[in-house]
Design an enzyme around this catalytic site. Structure first.
Site, mmCIF file in Angstrom:
data_model
loop_
_atom_site.group_PDB
_atom_site.id
_atom_site.type_symbol
_atom_site.label_atom_id
_atom_site.label_comp_id
_atom_site.label_asym_id
_atom_site.label_seq_id
_atom_site.Cartn_x
_atom_site.Cartn_y
_atom_site.Cartn_z
ATOM 1 C CB THR A 33 -0.909 0.000 1.259
ATOM 2 O OG1 THR A 33 -1.795 -1.110 1.146
ATOM 3 C CG2 THR A 33 -1.706 1.260 1.401
ATOM 4 C CG ASP A 73 -1.577 -6.419 -2.770
ATOM 5 O OD1 ASP A 73 -1.351 -7.168 -1.795
ATOM 6 O OD2 ASP A 73 -2.559 -5.679 -2.830
ATOM 7 C CB SER A 74 2.859 -8.153 0.539
ATOM 8 O OG SER A 74 1.814 -8.159 1.469
ATOM 9 C CB SER A 75 -2.083 -10.496 -1.443
ATOM 10 O OG SER A 75 -2.459 -9.545 -0.506
ATOM 11 C CB THR A 108 0.386 -4.567 6.224
ATOM 12 O OG1 THR A 108 -0.848 -4.446 5.508
ATOM 13 C CG2 THR A 108 0.985 -3.188 6.447
ATOM 14 C CG ASP A 109 -2.621 -7.857 2.889
ATOM 15 O OD1 ASP A 109 -3.053 -7.303 3.919
ATOM 16 O OD2 ASP A 109 -3.142 -7.709 1.766
#
Ligand code: ASP
Length: 340
Positions: A12, A54-56, A86-87
């Site tokens: 993010t 995106d870390s997902s 953060t995910d």
């Protein structure tokens, strides 16, 4: 003058709304930071964009790439900051803590809940705090800095998607509190054994998480064990490691794992406290089958540690031994901190 490396991986932190208004990776963060952050520090700050995801979307390969980047530039910098979504930050922090052996410098992960250029963003504050920790603290371990608190990375969990204090470490007190001054709790810091810094990124990702719930049908997962598709199991049990011990499916499941020599670690659905397979009668089946207690490790650290154990060892005994050791401060010490 100290030198700090800021490794960007996305999240993010550097996102911006796309045409449909959904947050997606943006490209402005490095320039913005270059103008804003270096004048605050008497240090040389270098930025590198390793990925912008995106870390997902992260897979274990991304953990390996971050570890390699740190290793290749280890001698050039005094500290490292990893900007990350953060995910899955808790998984990456756990992996780095196992990969980076004999670490003698701070590696600080951070990110944000609101993108850098949106109003009320926490991105710049989090980054500045992380650089401060990498520059001026005494930690020599992998940590997560969020909302002015620094946690041991492999003890963290993401606790909220809505507030700024996104992380906590339920079973280990914070390492540093950034108030008006930086308060360091030295007695909580991890000390690597003496040795030359190196990385060991071997892992096997074929780990399955089994979250037990009333009515869980064990027959749905037994074939993946019997057919050799699962190399390691993490059972997320109730409370202190309790399982529905009168369920014949559970017995069959444990037996299949034992027959296939698949290691089974037991962690808890309760984030606080620890697993004790010798407390309740219902946990005794787990104990009988020689399952590995995760003690007070988080689910994230247990999964990643099992992947690492499977990558490093093929012998079940050695895998169990590795899981029981405290490798990087991820669990309560139960004995001498030998390292596998
Ligand atoms: N989905 C985002 C990520 O993990 C969430 C965040 O960064 O806070 O990359």
């Amino acid at each position: 003058m100290k030198r700090i490396s800021i490794i960007h991986t996305g999240g993010t932190f550097s996102m911006q709304p796309d045409d449909e208004g959904l947050l997606a990776p943006g490209n402005y963060a490095l320039d913005y930071i270059q103008k804003t952050v270096p004048p605050l520090f008497n240090a040389e700050l270098r930025q590198k964009q390793l990925f912008n995801l995106d870390s997902s979307l992260f897979r274990p390969e991304h953990w390996v790439a971050i570890a390699r980047e740190i290793c290749e530039t280890y001698d050039d910098y005094d500290g490292f900051v990893v900007v990350h979504g953060t995910d899955t930050m808790a998984y990456t922090a756990s992996a780095l803590s196992f990969f980076l052996k004999n670490l003698e410098k701070p590696v600080v992960l951070t990110g944000s809940q609101i993108p850098l250029t949106m109003k009320r963003s926490d991105a710049l504050g989090n980054l500045i705090a992380a650089v401060e920790v990498a520059h001026s603290s005494d930690i020599k371990e992998v940590a997560v800095q969020f909302n002015n608190t620094v946690f041991r990375g492999n003890r963290t969990k993401k606790k909220t998607a809505s507030d700024f204090d996104a992380f906590y470490s339920p079973n280990y007190r914070p390492l540093i509190q950034l108030g008006i001054v930086m308060e360091q709790f030295h007695n909580r810091f991890f000390h690597s054994p003496a040795g030359v810094f190196e990385i060991d990124t071997r892992l096997d990702p074929h780990v399955l998480l089994v979250p037990i719930f009333p009515g869980f049908d064990f027959s749905t997962i037994i074939p993946t064990v019997q057919e050799g598709r699962t190399k390691g199991l993490v059972v997320e049990a109730y409370g202190s490691g309790n399982v529905p011990s009168d369920d014949p499916g559970l017995e069959e499941f444990f037996k299949a794992a034992a027959d296939m020599k698949v290691p089974v670690a037991v962690c808890s659905q309760s984030p606080m406290g620890k697993v004790n397979l010798k407390l309740y009668k219902v946990a005794s089946r787990a104990d009988y089958y020689g399952l590995i207690s995760a003690v007070d490790m988080t689910r994230e650290a247990t999964i990643v540690k099992l992947m690492v154990a499977l990558g490093r060892f093929s012998d079940l005994k050695k895998i169990k031994q590795f899981m029981q050791l405290n490798i990087a401060g991820e669990k309560e010490d139960e004995g001498p901190a030998e390292r596998a």
